[in-house]
Design a protein around this motif. Structure first.
Motif, mmCIF file in Angstrom:
data_model
loop_
_atom_site.group_PDB
_atom_site.id
_atom_site.type_symbol
_atom_site.label_atom_id
_atom_site.label_comp_id
_atom_site.label_asym_id
_atom_site.label_seq_id
_atom_site.Cartn_x
_atom_site.Cartn_y
_atom_site.Cartn_z
ATOM 1 N N VAL A 50 -10.192 3.027 3.379
ATOM 2 C CA VAL A 50 -9.624 2.845 2.036
ATOM 3 C C VAL A 50 -9.606 4.167 1.277
ATOM 4 C CG1 VAL A 50 -10.254 0.444 1.793
ATOM 5 C CG2 VAL A 50 -11.849 2.170 1.027
ATOM 6 N N PRO A 51 -8.699 4.359 0.363
ATOM 7 C CA PRO A 51 -7.542 3.479 0.209
ATOM 8 C C PRO A 51 -6.612 3.650 1.404
ATOM 9 C CG PRO A 51 -7.286 5.388 -1.194
ATOM 10 C CD PRO A 51 -8.635 5.496 -0.540
ATOM 11 N N TYR A 52 -6.016 2.562 1.800
ATOM 12 C CA TYR A 52 -5.112 2.579 2.950
ATOM 13 C C TYR A 52 -3.849 1.839 2.553
ATOM 14 C CZ TYR A 52 -3.536 2.331 7.790
ATOM 15 O OH TYR A 52 -2.807 2.467 8.946
ATOM 16 N N VAL A 53 -2.711 2.470 2.722
ATOM 17 C CA VAL A 53 -1.438 1.905 2.280
ATOM 18 C C VAL A 53 -0.543 1.683 3.491
ATOM 19 C CG1 VAL A 53 0.624 2.310 0.891
ATOM 20 C CG2 VAL A 53 -1.610 3.050 0.044
ATOM 21 N N ILE A 54 0.016 0.490 3.556
ATOM 22 C CA ILE A 54 0.993 0.162 4.601
ATOM 23 C C ILE A 54 2.334 -0.041 3.909
ATOM 24 C CG2 ILE A 54 1.690 -1.514 6.353
ATOM 25 C CD1 ILE A 54 -1.322 -2.132 6.741
ATOM 26 N N GLN A 55 3.302 0.766 4.309
ATOM 27 C CA GLN A 55 4.640 0.671 3.733
ATOM 28 C C GLN A 55 5.624 0.579 4.888
ATOM 29 O OE1 GLN A 55 5.572 3.854 1.076
ATOM 30 N NE2 GLN A 55 7.463 2.907 0.391
ATOM 31 N N GLU A 56 6.419 -0.480 4.889
ATOM 32 C CA GLU A 56 7.382 -0.715 5.956
ATOM 33 C C GLU A 56 8.702 -1.191 5.374
ATOM 34 O OE1 GLU A 56 7.525 -0.162 9.060
ATOM 35 O OE2 GLU A 56 5.455 0.124 9.689
ATOM 36 N N ASN A 57 9.792 -0.952 6.112
ATOM 37 C CA ASN A 57 11.100 -1.384 5.621
ATOM 38 C C ASN A 57 11.266 -2.901 5.633
ATOM 39 O OD1 ASN A 57 11.328 -1.738 8.358
ATOM 40 N ND2 ASN A 57 13.123 -0.419 8.610
ATOM 41 N N PHE A 58 10.453 -3.637 6.408
ATOM 42 C CA PHE A 58 10.546 -5.092 6.424
ATOM 43 C C PHE A 58 9.713 -5.751 5.319
ATOM 44 C CE2 PHE A 58 7.346 -3.917 9.604
ATOM 45 C CZ PHE A 58 6.249 -4.665 9.197
ATOM 46 N N LEU A 59 8.981 -4.946 4.541
ATOM 47 C CA LEU A 59 8.197 -5.462 3.409
ATOM 48 C C LEU A 59 8.805 -4.943 2.109
ATOM 49 C CD1 LEU A 59 4.571 -4.759 4.710
ATOM 50 C CD2 LEU A 59 5.690 -6.993 4.538
ATOM 51 N N PRO A 60 9.103 -5.828 1.151
ATOM 52 C CA PRO A 60 9.657 -5.358 -0.114
ATOM 53 C C PRO A 60 8.640 -4.609 -0.976
ATOM 54 C CG PRO A 60 9.705 -7.776 -0.011
ATOM 55 C CD PRO A 60 9.131 -7.277 1.262
ATOM 56 N N PHE A 61 7.349 -4.779 -0.712
ATOM 57 C CA PHE A 61 6.285 -4.104 -1.462
ATOM 58 C C PHE A 61 5.320 -3.461 -0.476
ATOM 59 C CE2 PHE A 61 7.650 -7.849 -3.836
ATOM 60 C CZ PHE A 61 8.034 -7.286 -5.049
ATOM 61 N N THR A 62 4.478 -2.563 -0.961
ATOM 62 C CA THR A 62 3.456 -1.965 -0.097
ATOM 63 C C THR A 62 2.218 -2.857 -0.069
ATOM 64 O OG1 THR A 62 2.492 -0.678 -1.894
ATOM 65 C CG2 THR A 62 4.195 0.404 -0.572
ATOM 66 N N ILE A 63 1.481 -2.760 1.015
ATOM 67 C CA ILE A 63 0.168 -3.392 1.127
ATOM 68 C C ILE A 63 -0.842 -2.299 0.827
ATOM 69 C CG2 ILE A 63 -1.502 -4.441 2.683
ATOM 70 C CD1 ILE A 63 0.853 -5.588 4.263
ATOM 71 N N ASP A 64 -1.641 -2.494 -0.208
ATOM 72 C CA ASP A 64 -2.665 -1.522 -0.593
ATOM 73 C C ASP A 64 -4.028 -2.109 -0.279
ATOM 74 O OD1 ASP A 64 -0.765 0.291 -1.688
ATOM 75 O OD2 ASP A 64 -0.648 -0.986 -3.467
ATOM 76 N N ILE A 65 -4.655 -1.636 0.782
ATOM 77 C CA ILE A 65 -5.983 -2.119 1.163
ATOM 78 C C ILE A 65 -6.998 -1.378 0.302
ATOM 79 C CG2 ILE A 65 -7.646 -2.322 3.040
ATOM 80 C CD1 ILE A 65 -5.075 -2.430 4.882
ATOM 81 N N THR A 66 -7.747 -2.132 -0.487
ATOM 82 C CA THR A 66 -8.635 -1.535 -1.486
ATOM 83 C C THR A 66 -10.098 -1.560 -1.079
ATOM 84 O OG1 THR A 66 -8.732 -3.642 -2.663
ATOM 85 C CG2 THR A 66 -7.063 -2.061 -3.374
#
Length: 133
Positions: A50-66
């Motif tokens: 953490v912090p770890y961010v997953i950003q992909e074109n198939f997701l409209p938003f980012t996943i922010d692992i806190t």
């Protein structure tokens, strides 16, 4: 999230942990359980997770692992997605012990609405699953 650890005895008192191998990853599946992506913070230079961010074109938003705890016996994580916060023990998110033989392993899963939490009647409830089980 998948967390695993295996320790093969080395019978060497000078190096008792030489046979220890562990790993952890975040896996994203779509609502038909098709694997869309695998993300390993340790491999990407972020051992603490953490912090770890997953950003992909198939997701409209980012996943922010806190927050994350990579112990196979007590694995857990918390993440933000769109307008929601998700964590193990809440939001129907849970971990399961899937250990076998010499390997300790926990598989954690958490489903979330791909377009964010409901904000009215027009909300479309497409779910996407973060992790394994």
């Amino acid at each position: 999230m998948d967390v695993h650890e295996v320790d093969v005895p080395t019978f060497d008192s000078a190096a008792p942990w030489a046979g220890l191998v562990d790993g952890h990853s975040f896996n994203i599946y779509d609502n038909e359980c098709i694997l869309k992506g695998v993300y390993a913070p340790g491999v990407e230079g972020n051992d603490c997770g953490v912090p770890y961010v997953i950003q992909e074109n198939f997701l409209p938003f980012t996943i922010d692992i806190t927050s994350v705890f990579f112990d196979p016996g007590d694995a857990r994580f918390t993440f933000n997605y769109a307008n929601g916060r998700y964590s193990i023990g809440n939001n129907d998110c849970k971990c399961q012990d899937v250990s076998h033989d010499l390997e300790a392993e926990s598989a954690c899963k958490c489903a979330f609405p791909i377009h964010g939490e409901p904000s009215g009647d027009a909300f479309r409830r497409d779910l996407i699953c973060a992790s394994v089980l």
